[in-house]
Design a protein around this motif. Sequence first.
Motif, mmCIF file in Angstrom:
data_model
loop_
_atom_site.group_PDB
_atom_site.id
_atom_site.type_symbol
_atom_site.label_atom_id
_atom_site.label_comp_id
_atom_site.label_asym_id
_atom_site.label_seq_id
_atom_site.Cartn_x
_atom_site.Cartn_y
_atom_site.Cartn_z
ATOM 1 N N SER A 210 67.558 34.200 24.869
ATOM 2 C CA SER A 210 68.947 33.791 24.598
ATOM 3 C C SER A 210 69.773 35.061 24.574
ATOM 4 O O SER A 210 69.237 36.159 24.359
ATOM 5 N N ARG A 211 71.076 34.937 24.820
ATOM 6 C CA ARG A 211 71.947 36.121 24.790
ATOM 7 C C ARG A 211 72.034 36.683 23.379
ATOM 8 O O ARG A 211 72.029 37.890 23.176
ATOM 9 N N ASN A 212 72.134 35.759 22.410
ATOM 10 C CA ASN A 212 72.341 36.182 21.024
ATOM 11 C C ASN A 212 72.186 34.962 20.115
ATOM 12 O O ASN A 212 71.684 33.912 20.557
ATOM 13 N N LEU A 213 72.642 35.100 18.877
ATOM 14 C CA LEU A 213 72.523 34.018 17.890
ATOM 15 C C LEU A 213 73.252 32.746 18.331
ATOM 16 O O LEU A 213 72.831 31.630 18.012
ATOM 17 N N LEU A 214 74.333 32.915 19.072
ATOM 18 C CA LEU A 214 75.219 31.790 19.367
ATOM 19 C C LEU A 214 74.590 30.768 20.307
ATOM 20 O O LEU A 214 74.875 29.571 20.196
ATOM 21 N N GLN B 231 73.111 42.385 13.301
ATOM 22 C CA GLN B 231 72.924 41.513 14.474
ATOM 23 C C GLN B 231 74.304 41.217 15.060
ATOM 24 O O GLN B 231 75.168 40.671 14.389
ATOM 25 N N ASN C 75 76.945 39.704 18.117
ATOM 26 C CA ASN C 75 77.057 38.590 19.057
ATOM 27 C C ASN C 75 78.264 38.767 19.963
ATOM 28 O O ASN C 75 79.397 38.601 19.530
ATOM 29 N N GLU C 76 77.965 39.136 21.214
ATOM 30 C CA GLU C 76 78.943 39.402 22.279
ATOM 31 C C GLU C 76 79.610 40.782 22.098
ATOM 32 O O GLU C 76 79.620 41.369 21.024
ATOM 33 N N GLN D 35 77.914 43.953 20.511
ATOM 34 C CA GLN D 35 76.626 43.782 21.197
ATOM 35 C C GLN D 35 76.626 44.549 22.514
ATOM 36 O O GLN D 35 77.603 44.513 23.276
ATOM 37 N N LEU E 116 68.895 38.324 22.413
ATOM 38 C CA LEU E 116 68.947 38.304 20.949
ATOM 39 C C LEU E 116 68.003 39.332 20.320
ATOM 40 O O LEU E 116 66.855 39.475 20.750
#
Length: 141
Positions: free
Chosen positions: A50-54, A88, A90-91, A96, A101
């Motif tokens: 995944s790209r991140n938490l979102l 952490q 996100n974007e 980021q 992730l």
Amino acid sequence: MSYDPDNIFAKILSGDFPAHKVYEDDVAIAILDIMPQAAGHTLVIPKAASRNLLDADANDLAQMMPTVQKIAHAVKTAFAADGVHLQQFNEAAAGQTVFHLHFHVIPRHDGVAVKPHSGDMEDQDVLVAHAEKIKAALAKT
Ligand code: AMP
């Protein structure tokens, strides 16, 4: 924004790019950050993409958090830290820079500030020594 499978952490996960790996289980790996904000700065990187938490799958997140906790205990022990700081992003707007992730796990000592995020590259021999300390702490758990 979609996941880019050519990101550097995907290449580390596939073994196509080297890293100072300190731990691996079914759901994640843990590697040293090459631009540490403090000695022992470790990244926990889930195997699920995944790209991140979102955009992460909630079950994947739940499965990796015990690994984050395990690494937090290990870096605290290895560096005789007073605390552990999780980070952490996100974007890009949030800071980021690598779009797979990951959780930053940073040992902290009372009164000692962290260095900047994505700052100076650490010497390879220092990273090797730090990885050994974390692996030794993990071996005792
Ligand atoms: P973020 O800004 O949260 O995406 O953080 C990415 C982190 O990865 C930064 O702290 C970088 O220092 C670190 N980093 C970038 N490339 C590598 C690499 N090849 N191996 C280990 N850490 C890396």
